[in-house]
Design a protein around this motif. Sequence first.
Motif, PDB file in Angstrom:
ATOM      1  N   LEU A  11       4.189 -25.301  22.879  1.00 43.81           N
ATOM      2  CA  LEU A  11       4.778 -26.495  22.263  1.00 43.81           C
ATOM      3  C   LEU A  11       3.732 -27.285  21.486  1.00 43.81           C
ATOM      4  CD1 LEU A  11       7.112 -27.655  25.184  1.00 43.81           C
ATOM      5  CD2 LEU A  11       7.846 -26.797  22.952  1.00 43.81           C
ATOM      6  N   TYR A  48      11.807 -24.666  27.492  1.00 40.10           N
ATOM      7  CA  TYR A  48      11.245 -25.595  26.508  1.00 40.10           C
ATOM      8  C   TYR A  48      12.148 -26.812  26.334  1.00 40.10           C
ATOM      9  CZ  TYR A  48       7.938 -21.896  25.356  1.00 40.10           C
ATOM     10  OH  TYR A  48       6.934 -20.951  25.424  1.00 40.10           O
ATOM     11  N   ASN A  49      13.459 -26.587  26.337  1.00 44.19           N
ATOM     12  CA  ASN A  49      14.399 -27.712  26.243  1.00 44.19           C
ATOM     13  C   ASN A  49      14.214 -28.674  27.400  1.00 44.19           C
ATOM     14  OD1 ASN A  49      16.221 -27.802  23.953  1.00 44.19           O
ATOM     15  ND2 ASN A  49      16.956 -25.801  24.598  1.00 44.19           N
ATOM     16  N   PRO A  99      14.220 -20.611  25.357  1.00 44.32           N
ATOM     17  CA  PRO A  99      14.427 -21.991  24.905  1.00 44.32           C
ATOM     18  C   PRO A  99      14.878 -22.930  26.018  1.00 44.32           C
ATOM     19  CG  PRO A  99      16.175 -20.540  24.100  1.00 44.32           C
ATOM     20  CD  PRO A  99      15.113 -19.661  24.673  1.00 44.32           C
ATOM     21  N   LEU A 156      13.730 -24.470  17.732  1.00 52.52           N
ATOM     22  CA  LEU A 156      13.109 -23.860  18.900  1.00 52.52           C
ATOM     23  C   LEU A 156      13.355 -22.354  18.931  1.00 52.52           C
ATOM     24  CD1 LEU A 156      13.815 -26.384  21.808  1.00 52.52           C
ATOM     25  CD2 LEU A 156      11.631 -25.871  20.744  1.00 52.52           C
TER      26      LEU A 156
END
Length: 464
Positions: A277, A242-243, A239, A232
């Motif tokens: 993503l 996104y995590n 991040p 990532l």
Amino acid sequence: MFVGRYMEMAELQRRYDQNGFQFPVIYGRRRIGKTRLIQEFLKNKRAIYFMATEQTPDILLHQVSEAVLSVVPSSFLSSFASWDDLFRYLADASKKERLVFVIDEYPYLAEVYPPISSILQKNIDISLKETQLYLVLCGSSMSFMEKQVLGVQSPLHGRRTAGLCLQPLPYYQAIQFFPGWSDEEKLYAYGICGGVPRYLEIFASYPTLKHAVIGEFLSLSGHLLEEPATLLKQELREPETYNSILSFVAGGANKLSVIASKLGKTSSDITLYMQNLLSLGFLVKEQPAGGHTERKSLYRIPDNLFRFWYRFMPSCIPLLGLGFSERAYDSIIEPAFPTYFGRVFEDVCMQYMRLLMANGTIKELYTSFGHWWGGNPKVKQEVEVDLVMENHQAMLVGECKWQTSPVDVDVLETLKTRSLLFSQDRRVLYALFSRNGFTAEVEAKRGEVLLYDEKDILNVCIGS
């Protein structure tokens, strides 16, 4: 161990055998086997291999000069003064004889020396295109390779003669990494590592699946403990957001509105995150087979390592520092893994059916592959079908059961009922897939219904 990549190797060789300048671009995520493929391809060829690293431009030019001159020596040169000089030298060396020149991890070179793409483009147009040079650019940064090498804004746009985006190995090649493991452990290893060769190699160094998971995920020194975070960070900023998205999807939140709600945001707030993503392959967006409806789109994580990590590791990581690695495996991962593997088994069954179609066992040519979900007005609830293969005239629909008991006839009857919701008067062939076989009543229908168990799925494909 070099497994699979038959189509990619054949394509590289086909280009090599053609006359004239060739410029294939190879890219794909880290650990997918790009360098290993190149090394295998270069065997018994006149070839120069150079891997770029995060060095200054002068050091990189000196290093590539050494690589070139070690294969095509000069009595008066010890290094090139510029990349233009290097490319002119390669043009002279490949006027009449095939010469392969590989720049691996090209994004590192282009980041520290941005003019390189323009310089390369100029030399291709002026001299290299009239030679027998076989130029290969390779890179792991998906966003860089797609935008800065293949994209329309790149100086190199339109110059490549082939593009190979390496995908994970199919399960029937991945399981060949584990000749000493049980059949179930082989499939479970695929369910964790997917088809990424480096992950499979790491797992294969252990005697059992449990040892591999503990050693690589539940150990503070494990190779795979921080792999998703590393991937990532390579591609994305922020991040943390996104995590969170990936954690929610792994936990079953597969609709945009639900994901946004869990983040405390609106759907429009996270649109850009979702698009990033999707473009990098960390998520896929699916519509039900038999009719594409945007309103019914669902998101899922296609990569098994990511899927496994975000499903189990957030609960396990707090235990690692306490030395509870084995207890984490025994209490968190092992009891839930058969349920987790159910979705992986659907993917495995789809790969198996496509293989049977490719080798001619299944004669019908299906052109679309996926799952189906939708409302059943009779029972007033959402229902699913695990596997759908279709064309304009026919469909193959299947149910995949990763359960300890044999599949009974009620599964077949339910599948038939659900297929009426979307088959649209097409011919329908039914298939059942089972971990542990079928009841006598289902076996009696073998022939009119396709029946496959775990051994079929494993044994038919070994060596493929």
